[in-house]
Design an enzyme around this catalytic site. Structure first.
Site, PDB file in Angstrom:
ATOM      1  N   LYS A  31       7.553  67.448 -14.103  1.00 41.77           N
ATOM      2  CA  LYS A  31       8.633  66.454 -14.112  1.00 41.77           C
ATOM      3  C   LYS A  31       8.551  65.581 -15.376  1.00 41.77           C
ATOM      4  O   LYS A  31       7.555  65.645 -16.114  1.00 41.77           O
ATOM      5  CB  LYS A  31       8.526  65.618 -12.835  1.00 41.77           C
ATOM      6  N   HIS A  82       6.748  69.561  -9.452  1.00 50.51           N
ATOM      7  CA  HIS A  82       7.393  70.110  -8.248  1.00 50.51           C
ATOM      8  C   HIS A  82       6.898  71.533  -8.005  1.00 50.51           C
ATOM      9  O   HIS A  82       6.675  72.278  -8.956  1.00 50.51           O
ATOM     10  CB  HIS A  82       8.914  70.150  -8.446  1.00 50.51           C
ATOM     11  N   GLU A  86      15.517  78.357  -5.628  1.00 54.30           N
ATOM     12  CA  GLU A  86      15.253  77.534  -6.808  1.00 54.30           C
ATOM     13  C   GLU A  86      15.141  78.385  -8.071  1.00 54.30           C
ATOM     14  O   GLU A  86      15.630  77.994  -9.132  1.00 54.30           O
ATOM     15  CB  GLU A  86      13.982  76.706  -6.575  1.00 54.30           C
ATOM     16  N   TYR A 132      17.859  68.883  -5.380  1.00 55.90           N
ATOM     17  CA  TYR A 132      17.371  67.971  -4.333  1.00 55.90           C
ATOM     18  C   TYR A 132      18.421  67.742  -3.235  1.00 55.90           C
ATOM     19  O   TYR A 132      18.372  66.726  -2.537  1.00 55.90           O
ATOM     20  CB  TYR A 132      16.933  66.644  -4.955  1.00 55.90           C
ATOM     21  N   ASN A 186       5.698  61.944  -9.164  1.00 57.32           N
ATOM     22  CA  ASN A 186       4.523  62.722  -8.733  1.00 57.32           C
ATOM     23  C   ASN A 186       4.263  63.971  -9.582  1.00 57.32           C
ATOM     24  O   ASN A 186       3.752  64.969  -9.110  1.00 57.32           O
ATOM     25  CB  ASN A 186       4.586  63.015  -7.233  1.00 57.32           C
TER      26      ASN A 186
HETATM   27  P1  ABT Z   1       9.023  68.036  -4.705  1.00 58.99           P
HETATM   28  O1  ABT Z   1       8.084  69.083  -5.188  1.00 58.99           O
HETATM   29  O2  ABT Z   1       9.501  67.134  -5.800  1.00 58.99           O
HETATM   30  O3  ABT Z   1      10.137  68.618  -3.894  1.00 58.99           O
HETATM   31  O4  ABT Z   1       8.129  67.136  -3.760  1.00 58.99           O
HETATM   32  P2  ABT Z   1       7.602  67.542  -2.319  1.00 58.99           P
HETATM   33  O5  ABT Z   1       8.185  68.833  -1.872  1.00 58.99           O
HETATM   34  O6  ABT Z   1       6.124  67.426  -2.314  1.00 58.99           O
HETATM   35  O7  ABT Z   1       8.175  66.359  -1.447  1.00 58.99           O
HETATM   36  P3  ABT Z   1       9.635  66.132  -0.947  1.00 58.99           P
HETATM   37  B1  ABT Z   1       9.641  65.604   0.528  1.00 58.99           B
HETATM   38  O8  ABT Z   1      10.472  67.350  -1.138  1.00 58.99           O
HETATM   39  O9  ABT Z   1      10.126  64.992  -1.894  1.00 58.99           O
HETATM   40  C1  ABT Z   1      11.108  65.212  -2.876  1.00 58.99           C
HETATM   41  C2  ABT Z   1      11.069  64.100  -3.887  1.00 58.99           C
HETATM   42  O10 ABT Z   1      11.422  62.888  -3.277  1.00 58.99           O
HETATM   43  C3  ABT Z   1      10.487  61.903  -3.576  1.00 58.99           C
HETATM   44  N1  ABT Z   1      10.334  61.044  -2.398  1.00 58.99           N
HETATM   45  C4  ABT Z   1      10.075  61.631  -1.200  1.00 58.99           C
HETATM   46  C5  ABT Z   1      10.426  59.682  -2.548  1.00 58.99           C
HETATM   47  O11 ABT Z   1      10.654  59.179  -3.660  1.00 58.99           O
HETATM   48  N2  ABT Z   1      10.258  58.908  -1.441  1.00 58.99           N
HETATM   49  C6  ABT Z   1       9.990  59.447  -0.204  1.00 58.99           C
HETATM   50  O12 ABT Z   1       9.846  58.697   0.776  1.00 58.99           O
HETATM   51  C7  ABT Z   1       9.888  60.880  -0.073  1.00 58.99           C
HETATM   52  C8  ABT Z   1       9.617  61.535   1.259  1.00 58.99           C
HETATM   53  C9  ABT Z   1       9.226  62.614  -3.933  1.00 58.99           C
HETATM   54  C10 ABT Z   1       9.705  63.898  -4.521  1.00 58.99           C
HETATM   55  N3  ABT Z   1       9.879  63.805  -5.957  1.00 58.99           N
HETATM   56  N4  ABT Z   1       9.706  63.181  -6.854  1.00 58.99           N
HETATM   57  N5  ABT Z   1       9.686  62.852  -7.961  1.00 58.99           N
HETATM   58 MG    MG Z   2      10.150  69.397  -1.965  1.00 61.16          MG
END
Ligand code: ABT
Ligand code: MG
Length: 148
Positions: free
Chosen positions: A9, A115, A126, A49, A112
């Site tokens: 990212k 992805h 994807e 997303y 984070n």
């Molecule tokens: P991705 O690999 O980015 O999809 O992350 P992951 O699958 O581990 O987690 P999910 B649940 O898909 O989160 C998608 C993105 O949304 C962000 N997020 C998620 C928040 O900001 N707050 C929240 O409460 C949650 C649940 C984290 C992930 N991406 N970023 N950047």
């Molecule tokens: Mg995800």
């Protein structure tokens, strides 16, 4: 052979972590069959997303992922979707074990680092969304017989 989609990212690219992360992928024994540095349009971000479109953090998520270049990859290997998620770590870097990419480099859920597709079905969707067929390359790794 299974395939998955990983994307470093904008925070990971901006912190010069492409090389460190790609090294981990190569050392693990996964094969990179596609890779590119690219900017993400708002449309692509919203499609990628889409499952989070009703969540309160959706706007911030789209703003973040379009804020700078990302490094997108397609990896190939046995059980690579699960292996990819294991390398990446948990969604919240604060809860990710050291040794995982998020555990070693990340601090917050919203930024984070990387992805990884969460299922074989998501990976297929994807890969088709992010890569053209001709961008995926069929080749052999020199030492692949030692990996599998
Ligand atoms: P991705 O690999 O980015 O999809 O992350 P992951 O699958 O581990 O987690 P999910 B649940 O898909 O989160 C998608 C993105 O949304 C962000 N997020 C998620 C928040 O900001 N707050 C929240 O409460 C949650 C649940 C984290 C992930 N991406 N970023 N950047
Ligand atoms: Mg995800």
């Amino acid at each position: 052979m299974e395939r998955t989609f990983l994307m470093i990212k904008p925070d990971g690219v901006g912190r010069n972590l492409i090389g460190a992360i790609v090294s981990r992928i190569e050392q693990k024994g996964l094969k990179i069959v596609g890779a590119k540095l690219m900017t993400v349009s708002e449309e692509l971000a919203k499609t990628h997303y889409g499952e989070h479109s009703e969540r309160p953090f959706f706007g911030e998520l789209v703003d973040f992922i379009t804020s700078g270049p990302v490094f997108a990859m397609v990896l190939e290997g046995e059980n690579v979707v699960e292996v990819g998620r294991t390398l990446v770590g948990k969604t919240n870097p604060a809860e990710s074990a050291p040794g995982t990419i998020r555990g070693d480099y990340g601090m917050t859920v919203g930024k984070n680092i990387i992805h990884g597709s969460d299922s074989v079905a998501s990976a297929e969707k994807e890969i088709a969304l992010w890569f053209k067929k001709e961008e995926l390359i069929d080749y052999s790794l020199v030492n692949s017989s030692w990996v599998y």
